[in-house]
Design a protein around this motif. Structure first.
Motif, PDB file in Angstrom:
ATOM      1  N   PHE A   1       0.229  45.423  80.308  1.00 58.96           N
ATOM      2  CA  PHE A   1      -1.014  45.121  81.327  1.00 58.96           C
ATOM      3  C   PHE A   1      -2.222  45.578  80.591  1.00 58.96           C
ATOM      4  O   PHE A   1      -3.234  44.702  80.675  1.00 58.96           O
ATOM      5  CB  PHE A   1      -0.895  45.941  82.602  1.00 58.96           C
ATOM      6  CG  PHE A   1      -1.698  45.405  83.567  1.00 58.96           C
ATOM      7  CD1 PHE A   1      -1.390  44.427  84.368  1.00 58.96           C
ATOM      8  CD2 PHE A   1      -3.011  46.069  83.894  1.00 58.96           C
ATOM      9  CE1 PHE A   1      -2.326  43.971  85.471  1.00 58.96           C
ATOM     10  CE2 PHE A   1      -3.696  45.458  84.820  1.00 58.96           C
ATOM     11  CZ  PHE A   1      -3.503  44.748  85.778  1.00 58.96           C
ATOM     12  N   LEU A   2      -2.333  46.605  80.009  1.00 56.22           N
ATOM     13  CA  LEU A   2      -3.573  47.076  79.303  1.00 56.22           C
ATOM     14  C   LEU A   2      -4.062  45.964  78.167  1.00 56.22           C
ATOM     15  O   LEU A   2      -4.957  45.325  78.047  1.00 56.22           O
ATOM     16  CB  LEU A   2      -3.659  48.344  78.638  1.00 56.22           C
ATOM     17  CG  LEU A   2      -3.394  49.482  79.742  1.00 56.22           C
ATOM     18  CD1 LEU A   2      -3.077  50.713  78.843  1.00 56.22           C
ATOM     19  CD2 LEU A   2      -4.951  49.672  80.072  1.00 56.22           C
ATOM     20  N   LEU A   3      -2.884  45.392  77.501  1.00 55.65           N
ATOM     21  CA  LEU A   3      -3.002  44.581  76.312  1.00 55.65           C
ATOM     22  C   LEU A   3      -3.802  43.168  77.019  1.00 55.65           C
ATOM     23  O   LEU A   3      -4.528  42.432  76.489  1.00 55.65           O
ATOM     24  CB  LEU A   3      -2.071  44.122  75.783  1.00 55.65           C
ATOM     25  CG  LEU A   3      -1.562  45.214  74.372  1.00 55.65           C
ATOM     26  CD1 LEU A   3      -0.226  44.922  74.042  1.00 55.65           C
ATOM     27  CD2 LEU A   3      -2.710  45.076  73.367  1.00 55.65           C
ATOM     28  N   ALA A   4      -3.191  42.343  78.135  1.00 56.08           N
ATOM     29  CA  ALA A   4      -3.414  41.418  78.898  1.00 56.08           C
ATOM     30  C   ALA A   4      -4.923  41.450  79.587  1.00 56.08           C
ATOM     31  O   ALA A   4      -5.489  40.409  79.668  1.00 56.08           O
ATOM     32  CB  ALA A   4      -2.440  41.052  79.774  1.00 56.08           C
ATOM     33  N   GLU A   5      -5.126  42.651  79.989  1.00 52.49           N
ATOM     34  CA  GLU A   5      -6.205  42.863  81.160  1.00 52.49           C
ATOM     35  C   GLU A   5      -7.526  43.601  80.706  1.00 52.49           C
ATOM     36  O   GLU A   5      -8.507  43.279  81.116  1.00 52.49           O
ATOM     37  CB  GLU A   5      -5.661  43.179  82.595  1.00 52.49           C
ATOM     38  CG  GLU A   5      -4.540  42.607  83.197  1.00 52.49           C
ATOM     39  CD  GLU A   5      -4.896  41.029  83.758  1.00 52.49           C
ATOM     40  OE1 GLU A   5      -6.333  41.152  83.885  1.00 52.49           O
ATOM     41  OE2 GLU A   5      -4.293  40.519  83.455  1.00 52.49           O
ATOM     42  N   SER A   6      -7.167  44.388  79.578  1.00 52.85           N
ATOM     43  CA  SER A   6      -8.508  45.230  79.397  1.00 52.85           C
ATOM     44  C   SER A   6      -9.314  44.744  78.278  1.00 52.85           C
ATOM     45  O   SER A   6      -8.630  44.348  77.191  1.00 52.85           O
ATOM     46  CB  SER A   6      -7.976  46.715  78.825  1.00 52.85           C
ATOM     47  OG  SER A   6      -9.133  47.471  78.300  1.00 52.85           O
ATOM     48  N   GLU A   7     -10.644  44.695  78.397  1.00 50.80           N
ATOM     49  CA  GLU A   7     -11.451  44.171  77.441  1.00 50.80           C
ATOM     50  C   GLU A   7     -11.727  45.121  76.450  1.00 50.80           C
ATOM     51  O   GLU A   7     -11.905  44.633  75.014  1.00 50.80           O
ATOM     52  CB  GLU A   7     -13.129  44.202  77.878  1.00 50.80           C
ATOM     53  CG  GLU A   7     -12.920  43.057  79.047  1.00 50.80           C
ATOM     54  CD  GLU A   7     -14.306  42.966  79.443  1.00 50.80           C
ATOM     55  OE1 GLU A   7     -15.392  43.507  79.198  1.00 50.80           O
ATOM     56  OE2 GLU A   7     -14.436  42.253  80.753  1.00 50.80           O
ATOM     57  N   ASP A   8     -11.399  46.442  76.330  1.00 46.95           N
ATOM     58  CA  ASP A   8     -11.345  47.517  75.299  1.00 46.95           C
ATOM     59  C   ASP A   8     -10.042  47.566  74.608  1.00 46.95           C
ATOM     60  O   ASP A   8     -10.043  48.238  73.319  1.00 46.95           O
ATOM     61  CB  ASP A   8     -11.665  48.797  75.661  1.00 46.95           C
ATOM     62  CG  ASP A   8     -13.019  48.677  76.467  1.00 46.95           C
ATOM     63  OD1 ASP A   8     -14.064  48.100  75.909  1.00 46.95           O
ATOM     64  OD2 ASP A   8     -13.159  49.169  77.568  1.00 46.95           O
ATOM     65  N   ILE A   9      -8.921  46.885  74.803  1.00 49.17           N
ATOM     66  CA  ILE A   9      -7.530  47.032  74.167  1.00 49.17           C
ATOM     67  C   ILE A   9      -7.111  45.738  73.675  1.00 49.17           C
ATOM     68  O   ILE A   9      -7.013  44.416  74.185  1.00 49.17           O
ATOM     69  CB  ILE A   9      -6.352  47.590  75.307  1.00 49.17           C
ATOM     70  CG1 ILE A   9      -6.845  48.731  76.241  1.00 49.17           C
ATOM     71  CG2 ILE A   9      -5.136  47.761  74.623  1.00 49.17           C
ATOM     72  CD1 ILE A   9      -7.169  49.949  75.267  1.00 49.17           C
ATOM     73  N   GLU A  10      -7.037  45.878  72.307  1.00 45.63           N
ATOM     74  CA  GLU A  10      -6.709  44.899  71.288  1.00 45.63           C
ATOM     75  C   GLU A  10      -5.453  44.709  70.838  1.00 45.63           C
ATOM     76  O   GLU A  10      -4.946  43.821  70.284  1.00 45.63           O
ATOM     77  CB  GLU A  10      -7.712  44.291  70.578  1.00 45.63           C
ATOM     78  CG  GLU A  10      -9.273  43.938  71.228  1.00 45.63           C
ATOM     79  CD  GLU A  10     -10.307  43.731  70.185  1.00 45.63           C
ATOM     80  OE1 GLU A  10     -10.023  43.753  68.742  1.00 45.63           O
ATOM     81  OE2 GLU A  10     -11.398  43.414  70.531  1.00 45.63           O
ATOM     82  N   GLU A  11      -5.017  45.974  70.518  1.00 48.07           N
ATOM     83  CA  GLU A  11      -3.623  46.209  69.955  1.00 48.07           C
ATOM     84  C   GLU A  11      -2.787  46.910  70.557  1.00 48.07           C
ATOM     85  O   GLU A  11      -3.176  48.032  71.382  1.00 48.07           O
ATOM     86  CB  GLU A  11      -4.058  46.786  68.625  1.00 48.07           C
ATOM     87  CG  GLU A  11      -4.884  45.909  67.498  1.00 48.07           C
ATOM     88  CD  GLU A  11      -5.298  46.687  66.097  1.00 48.07           C
ATOM     89  OE1 GLU A  11      -4.323  47.678  65.966  1.00 48.07           O
ATOM     90  OE2 GLU A  11      -6.131  46.261  65.507  1.00 48.07           O
ATOM     91  N   GLN A  12      -1.558  47.068  70.185  1.00 44.98           N
ATOM     92  CA  GLN A  12      -0.574  47.676  70.936  1.00 44.98           C
ATOM     93  C   GLN A  12      -0.777  49.234  70.938  1.00 44.98           C
ATOM     94  O   GLN A  12      -0.684  50.076  71.790  1.00 44.98           O
ATOM     95  CB  GLN A  12       0.980  47.309  70.555  1.00 44.98           C
ATOM     96  CG  GLN A  12       2.148  48.078  71.121  1.00 44.98           C
ATOM     97  CD  GLN A  12       2.746  47.705  72.398  1.00 44.98           C
ATOM     98  OE1 GLN A  12       2.267  46.470  72.869  1.00 44.98           O
ATOM     99  NE2 GLN A  12       3.253  48.512  73.151  1.00 44.98           N
ATOM    100  N   ALA A  13      -1.253  49.741  69.518  1.00 45.88           N
ATOM    101  CA  ALA A  13      -1.420  50.989  69.554  1.00 45.88           C
ATOM    102  C   ALA A  13      -2.630  51.750  70.223  1.00 45.88           C
ATOM    103  O   ALA A  13      -2.536  52.805  70.680  1.00 45.88           O
ATOM    104  CB  ALA A  13      -1.536  51.129  67.964  1.00 45.88           C
ATOM    105  N   ASP A  14      -3.376  50.745  70.677  1.00 38.79           N
ATOM    106  CA  ASP A  14      -4.559  51.429  71.528  1.00 38.79           C
ATOM    107  C   ASP A  14      -4.117  51.498  72.904  1.00 38.79           C
ATOM    108  O   ASP A  14      -4.337  52.330  73.544  1.00 38.79           O
ATOM    109  CB  ASP A  14      -5.778  50.258  71.491  1.00 38.79           C
ATOM    110  CG  ASP A  14      -6.454  50.093  70.266  1.00 38.79           C
ATOM    111  OD1 ASP A  14      -6.522  50.976  69.467  1.00 38.79           O
ATOM    112  OD2 ASP A  14      -6.969  48.999  70.013  1.00 38.79           O
TER     113      ASP A  14
END
Length: 77
Positions: free
Chosen positions: A39-52
């Motif tokens: 969800f974070l990877l798909a929806e957050s502007e600040d999250i670009e990588e799985q590690a984040d």
């Protein structure tokens, strides 16, 4: 979140938490870690990588913004 004696979480992590709140607003009160990461990877502007995404969830758990029961993440109310 209440005062914990720790410095506040960085803005980008707090923003990611607000993004996760949208997932919980869809009628569920629990998410698996992998669902939260996706969800974070798909929806957050600040999250670009799985590690984040993993880092954010781990920090939210460490600080008590989320808690885990039976491999499911719940928001602290």
């Amino acid at each position: 979140m209440g005062h914990t004696g720790q410095p506040p979480l960085p803005d980008w992590i707090q923003s990611a938490y607000q993004t996760l709140e949208r997932a919980y607003a869809t009628g569920t009160d629990e998410l698996s870690k992998s669902e939260a990461h996706e969800f974070l990877l798909a929806e957050s502007e600040d999250i670009e990588e799985q590690a984040d995404a993993v880092y954010v969830v781990d920090r939210l758990l460490d600080r008590g913004w989320l808690y885990e029961v039976d491999d499911q993440l719940h928001k602290t109310e």
